[in-house]
Design a protein around this motif. Sequence first.
Motif, mmCIF file in Angstrom:
data_model
loop_
_atom_site.group_PDB
_atom_site.id
_atom_site.type_symbol
_atom_site.label_atom_id
_atom_site.label_comp_id
_atom_site.label_asym_id
_atom_site.label_seq_id
_atom_site.Cartn_x
_atom_site.Cartn_y
_atom_site.Cartn_z
ATOM 1 N N SER A 3 -12.142 11.428 -39.779
ATOM 2 C CA SER A 3 -12.973 10.629 -40.093
ATOM 3 C C SER A 3 -13.375 9.310 -39.322
ATOM 4 O O SER A 3 -12.376 9.019 -39.133
ATOM 5 C CB SER A 3 -13.400 10.191 -41.609
ATOM 6 O OG SER A 3 -14.161 8.597 -42.161
ATOM 7 N N ILE A 81 -27.106 13.271 -39.263
ATOM 8 C CA ILE A 81 -26.386 12.980 -40.373
ATOM 9 C C ILE A 81 -24.895 13.144 -39.347
ATOM 10 O O ILE A 81 -23.558 12.353 -39.328
ATOM 11 C CB ILE A 81 -25.968 14.504 -41.659
ATOM 12 C CG1 ILE A 81 -25.548 15.588 -41.279
ATOM 13 C CG2 ILE A 81 -26.331 13.666 -42.581
ATOM 14 C CD1 ILE A 81 -26.042 16.344 -42.211
ATOM 15 N N ASP A 84 -23.377 9.964 -33.946
ATOM 16 C CA ASP A 84 -22.275 8.936 -33.961
ATOM 17 C C ASP A 84 -22.620 7.610 -34.724
ATOM 18 O O ASP A 84 -21.920 6.914 -35.216
ATOM 19 C CB ASP A 84 -21.986 9.108 -32.530
ATOM 20 C CG ASP A 84 -20.985 9.683 -32.211
ATOM 21 O OD1 ASP A 84 -20.611 10.793 -32.888
ATOM 22 O OD2 ASP A 84 -20.777 10.648 -30.967
ATOM 23 N N VAL A 86 -24.516 6.658 -36.929
ATOM 24 C CA VAL A 86 -24.352 6.618 -38.535
ATOM 25 C C VAL A 86 -23.254 7.360 -39.289
ATOM 26 O O VAL A 86 -22.446 8.039 -38.558
ATOM 27 C CB VAL A 86 -25.662 8.050 -38.382
ATOM 28 C CG1 VAL A 86 -26.010 8.369 -40.804
ATOM 29 C CG2 VAL A 86 -26.531 8.151 -38.188
ATOM 30 N N ASP A 87 -23.342 5.869 -40.169
ATOM 31 C CA ASP A 87 -22.027 6.056 -41.031
ATOM 32 C C ASP A 87 -22.102 5.704 -42.717
ATOM 33 O O ASP A 87 -21.218 6.309 -42.702
ATOM 34 C CB ASP A 87 -21.435 4.343 -41.110
ATOM 35 C CG ASP A 87 -20.997 3.466 -39.500
ATOM 36 O OD1 ASP A 87 -20.546 4.418 -38.683
ATOM 37 O OD2 ASP A 87 -22.131 2.884 -39.400
ATOM 38 N N ILE A 88 -23.418 5.913 -43.136
ATOM 39 C CA ILE A 88 -23.858 6.272 -44.028
ATOM 40 C C ILE A 88 -24.433 7.389 -44.850
ATOM 41 O O ILE A 88 -25.745 6.714 -43.671
ATOM 42 C CB ILE A 88 -23.902 4.540 -45.182
ATOM 43 C CG1 ILE A 88 -22.824 4.074 -45.565
ATOM 44 C CG2 ILE A 88 -24.272 4.779 -46.223
ATOM 45 C CD1 ILE A 88 -22.753 2.708 -45.837
ATOM 46 N N VAL A 89 -25.029 7.873 -45.376
ATOM 47 C CA VAL A 89 -26.644 8.680 -45.537
ATOM 48 C C VAL A 89 -26.158 8.400 -47.276
ATOM 49 O O VAL A 89 -25.719 9.310 -47.914
ATOM 50 C CB VAL A 89 -25.419 10.399 -45.582
ATOM 51 C CG1 VAL A 89 -26.835 10.781 -45.815
ATOM 52 C CG2 VAL A 89 -25.801 9.885 -43.988
ATOM 53 N N ALA A 105 -22.695 15.782 -44.722
ATOM 54 C CA ALA A 105 -22.154 15.359 -44.815
ATOM 55 C C ALA A 105 -21.021 14.593 -44.456
ATOM 56 O O ALA A 105 -20.283 13.618 -44.068
ATOM 57 C CB ALA A 105 -23.474 13.622 -44.939
ATOM 58 N N LYS A 110 -19.074 11.017 -43.313
ATOM 59 C CA LYS A 110 -20.261 10.102 -43.466
ATOM 60 C C LYS A 110 -19.967 9.185 -45.389
ATOM 61 O O LYS A 110 -19.657 10.162 -45.428
ATOM 62 C CB LYS A 110 -21.913 10.082 -43.268
ATOM 63 C CG LYS A 110 -22.171 10.992 -41.551
ATOM 64 C CD LYS A 110 -21.473 10.693 -40.910
ATOM 65 C CE LYS A 110 -21.752 11.126 -39.436
ATOM 66 N NZ LYS A 110 -21.281 10.257 -38.207
ATOM 67 N N HIS A 111 -19.681 8.755 -45.468
ATOM 68 C CA HIS A 111 -20.066 7.957 -46.866
ATOM 69 C C HIS A 111 -21.315 8.328 -47.450
ATOM 70 O O HIS A 111 -22.264 8.423 -46.258
ATOM 71 C CB HIS A 111 -20.139 6.063 -46.994
ATOM 72 C CG HIS A 111 -18.693 5.623 -46.435
ATOM 73 N ND1 HIS A 111 -17.529 6.317 -46.491
ATOM 74 C CD2 HIS A 111 -18.505 4.620 -45.377
ATOM 75 C CE1 HIS A 111 -16.714 5.654 -45.767
ATOM 76 N NE2 HIS A 111 -17.074 4.157 -44.656
ATOM 77 N N VAL A 140 -13.033 8.107 -46.860
ATOM 78 C CA VAL A 140 -14.984 9.162 -46.792
ATOM 79 C C VAL A 140 -15.139 8.580 -48.288
ATOM 80 O O VAL A 140 -14.395 9.425 -48.829
ATOM 81 C CB VAL A 140 -15.040 10.025 -45.810
ATOM 82 C CG1 VAL A 140 -17.331 10.147 -46.549
ATOM 83 C CG2 VAL A 140 -15.055 9.884 -44.487
#
Length: 396
Positions: A3, A81, A84, A86-89, A105, A110-111, A140
């Motif tokens: 992660s 998704i 790099d 992007v952290d949250i979907v 995701a 990704k969270h 995550v």
Amino acid sequence: MTSPLSGQVPDGPASKPLAVAMIGYAFMGKAHSAAWRTVGSHFDVPPVARRVVVGRDAERTAEAAARYGWEESATDWRDVINRDDVDIVDICTPGYLHAEIAIEALKAGKHVLVEKPLANTIAESTEMVATAQEARTHGVQSMVGFNYRRVPALAHARNLIAEGRLGAIRQLRVAYLQDWLVDSESPMTWRLRKETAGSGALGDIASHALDQVQFLTGEEISEVSGRLRTFVAERPGPDGPEPVTVDDAAWITAELSGGAVATVEVSRVATGVKNGLRIEVFGERGALRFDLENLNELWFMEATGPETEQGFRRILVTEPEHPYLEAWWPQGHIIGWEHTFTHQLRDFLTSIRTGEQPQPSFEAGLQIQRVLAAVEESAAAKSAVVQVGSAAHAHQ
């Protein structure tokens, strides 16, 4: 799986913002966009950047991104998704798309926040839970969006029940009624096709009602009996009349693990009711009443005093000491439906910061999916009782 967020604990304005990608921009996308826009203004949460919104139609998605304040738009969720930056979907698509997007995701580190119901089937939900559990070991987080848990009056009701103010809970009555499908000429939508919606009023609004039964009591539904009805068998489609393949209304009797009994009625053809989630909880020493169309009010009765003084009293849930209200306005200044999504993000982002599992988890979403499947099985067989999680419907 690794992660990119393992060990990252954002805290304070100097922290790098968590970048959000939202998949879907319609009704729920609009509500979620408003929440992403306001959560940092009212609550102490990790900072966020509204990075990108994803939709199928490039022009409409770009318009939504501009209207709702997203930095950019895109049409390929798979590319997004894996970015790099992007952290949250945040998944706001129809239910049949939830599983594939959420699983990919989570595997990408990704969270994930996904709208209810978790998915359209138990098989999809089970796979989502397994992926979420593996992702959790890498820091995550994942959560399913039952936003009515974040109505301050209902959160306060849960606290009163947990404190024992009602004594042992004996029965609950829940009715979630709407009338947006009363007109038989209302056009066909994805919500009326089983392949995209999974079910009708059952998955759409009974999922909320059943989640409230479990949320308020802290107990799980163990068995159900149910009936489903489709009152309008076909509706105008783009190429002519099209069959409706989901229910318009559902009636459920449920037994809880602690012995209480709940009756749940839901409908999208209840003439004159716009969005009426009405809840009554009866305990041995007290009772509660709530109506979503008056969401700042909770009615509470304690049956411990003299009979001549007993009766329901209105609690205006706007005090800073009430759940979530410390961030908003002075006492007596009411809040609205859209605030529930802001509260949901507060809890989600706080859990990302602390590393704690946010609630409701994917496991809680799977439990609701099992209840829905048991209701469908009972209705199809005209059976009095179906055990939740029984082998008879585990394949669904």
